[in-house]
Structures are given as C-alpha cells and as structure tokens.
Scaffold this active site. Structure first.
Site, PDB file in Angstrom:
ATOM      1  N   SER A 138       0.855  -1.179   0.000  1.00 22.35           N
ATOM      2  CA  SER A 138       0.000   0.000   0.000  1.00 22.35           C
ATOM      3  C   SER A 138       0.893   1.231   0.000  1.00 22.35           C
ATOM      4  O   SER A 138       2.052   1.167   0.452  1.00 22.35           O
ATOM      5  CB  SER A 138      -0.890   0.019   1.255  1.00 22.35           C
ATOM      6  OG  SER A 138      -1.551   1.270   1.402  1.00 22.35           O
ATOM      7  N   TYR A 151      -1.673   0.352  10.689  1.00 23.10           N
ATOM      8  CA  TYR A 151      -1.648  -0.010   9.269  1.00 23.10           C
ATOM      9  C   TYR A 151      -0.367   0.491   8.619  1.00 23.10           C
ATOM     10  O   TYR A 151       0.282  -0.242   7.872  1.00 23.10           O
ATOM     11  CB  TYR A 151      -2.877   0.547   8.559  1.00 23.10           C
ATOM     12  CG  TYR A 151      -3.061   0.021   7.148  1.00 23.10           C
ATOM     13  CD1 TYR A 151      -3.136  -1.348   6.901  1.00 23.10           C
ATOM     14  CD2 TYR A 151      -3.174   0.888   6.065  1.00 23.10           C
ATOM     15  CE1 TYR A 151      -3.307  -1.834   5.615  1.00 23.10           C
ATOM     16  CE2 TYR A 151      -3.346   0.408   4.780  1.00 23.10           C
ATOM     17  CZ  TYR A 151      -3.414  -0.950   4.548  1.00 23.10           C
ATOM     18  OH  TYR A 151      -3.584  -1.427   3.270  1.00 23.10           O
TER      19      TYR A 151
END
Length: 262
Positions: A138, A151
C-alpha cells in the site's frame, strides 16, 4: 501462458478476486486462496480457477496449502494479496488487538506463505526461466498519515520485508515485485477497517472522482508478471489521479486550473 500456474491469496474478494480473473483471462492456471470456502467455490465456477480454503495466519493451513500445491504441480507466480486495515485511531488510543491482527495478516501471513511456496517457485523458475513473487502492499507502507498507526506500521514492515527478500534472492531467476495501491474502492476494505460501519466506509469514497477499483490493480499485477523474463518491475505505485498522497485526495470533479498568461 499455457501450463503456467499462479497462487493468489485473499482471493475471495476485492483485488485478490479481480487478480484471479485477470490471470485466468491471460491464460494462467490459478489457485485462489482464502478463508471463505463458499466464495472460492463461486470463483471456481465463474473463472475455472481452483480454490484452496486456508487462513494464512494459521501455520497448519499454510503447510496444508504448500502440500496441496506440491502435489499438483509447479508454481510460477505467487501473489501475496491477503491483508487489511483495522481502525483509524491515534497511536495513543488505538486498540492493541487491531495492531496484532494487522501484523498477523499483512506481515506474518505474507512471510509464512512466501516461505512455504518458495521451493515450488524455484521449480517453476527452472521450468519457465523466471518466477514471480508479488507482494501487494500500500502507499501506507511508504507515506505515514494521521490515523495510519498500525496499518502504516504493518505496511512499512511488509515493504521492508519485500526489499530484503529481493536482496536475498539476488542471483536466482525470481522477480520480487511490490505493488503499492493508493485508494481502491472495493466491497470490503473500508468496511473491515471501520468494523462493519457502512456509513463510515462509504464516506471514504464520497465525492472522490474515480477512485481505483480492484480490476485496475489486478491488471497491473497481471502485466508485471507477464513481462519478458529479464524485465523486473521492483515497485509499482498506483493511485487514482485524484489522490496525491494518503492524506491528500481531491473531492468533486477534476478541473484544469487557469495558468499564467503567456
């Protein structure tokens, strides 16, 4: 792509499911891996892929997956797509269990499957001349943002692990490819992040002009592993035009600004 086989984790929804479709369209045999067996059966019927129900956070499941793959032929590509986010709270206030879950899935799951499948990828590389490991990370693994917390930490770790693996495999015909998507509108990512709160999940994409969809990322993955064997795309960052950074997303129609008079 006759005779070539890819393994895709997180295949029951989103980018994983779209990647199975894209690779099948490109002529690959595909083994889709996910926890939800009923979703895999649907995917098998739709695409002709085969499914294997496994939880990549469970060592026994991963061992069973490797044994199944070994018994059914070589593997030429592994797409580590399974992952996810939980919560958008600050580091101070976030839930420890959410962090643990994100590390188990994004980091340890990727490591565990890679370790189990690498011997089969080596056999596949001898047959094809090259094999591929694609880690779907990501932009959160490259740029920190407020609320990213666990995250960011998990995806930065996954990014680092990918870079180390590339160094460790130097000299072998195995490409290590990182695909780092930005905002992708899928059925489940934001919903999982916000604990099933549909309103909060939908608000993430509200008024964003054309966020990416799963098929966009799947096409990037299929293209990367379809390149000639001497071409290695180490890192592919793919974002919608409306997104400049994790924290900077345009809302409303995109429009050209008036420039300086010439």
């Amino acid at each position: 792509m006759d005779g070539l086989r890819a393994v895709v984790t997180g295949a029951s929804s989103g980018i994983g499911r779209a990647t199975v479709r894209a690779l099948r369209d490109a002529g690959w045999d595909v083994v889709g891996v996910a926890r939800r067996e009923e979703r895999l059966r649907e995917l098998e019927a739709e695409t002709g892929a085969s499914g294997f129900a496994a939880d990549i956070t469970d060592p026994a499941d991963v061992r069973a997956l490797a044994e199944h793959l070994d018994a059914t032929g070589p593997v030429h590509a592994l797409v580590n797509n399974a992952g996810g986010a939980k919560g958008l709270a600050s580091v101070e206030d976030s839930d420890d269990e959410d962090w643990e879950w994100m590390f188990r899935v994004n980091v340890l799951g990727t490591k565990r499957v890679t370790s189990a499948v690498l011997p089969l990828l080596r056999a596949g590389a001898e047959q094809r001349g090259v094999a591929d490991i694609v880690n779907v990370t990501s932009i959160a693994g490259h740029v920190a943002y407020v609320g990213g917390g666990g995250y960011n930490a998990a995806k930065f770790a996954q990014h680092a692990m990918t870079a180390v693996l590339r160094l460790e495999l130097n000299g072998e015909p195995i490409r290590v490819i990182e695909v780092a998507p930005g905002m992708v509108k899928t059925d489940e990512f934001a919903l999982v992040r916000f604990g099933g709160d549909r309103a909060r999940a939908d608000a993430v994409y509200a008024d964003v002009p054309e966020p990416l969809v799963a098929e966009d990322v799947a096409e990037v993955i299929a293209d990367a592993i379809g390149k000639p064997r001497h071409v290695d795309l180490d890192l592919i960052v793919v974002k919608p035009v409306a997104q400049s950074a994790p924290h900077l997303v345009a809302k409303g129609p995109l429009a050209v600004r008036a420039g300086r008079a010439r």
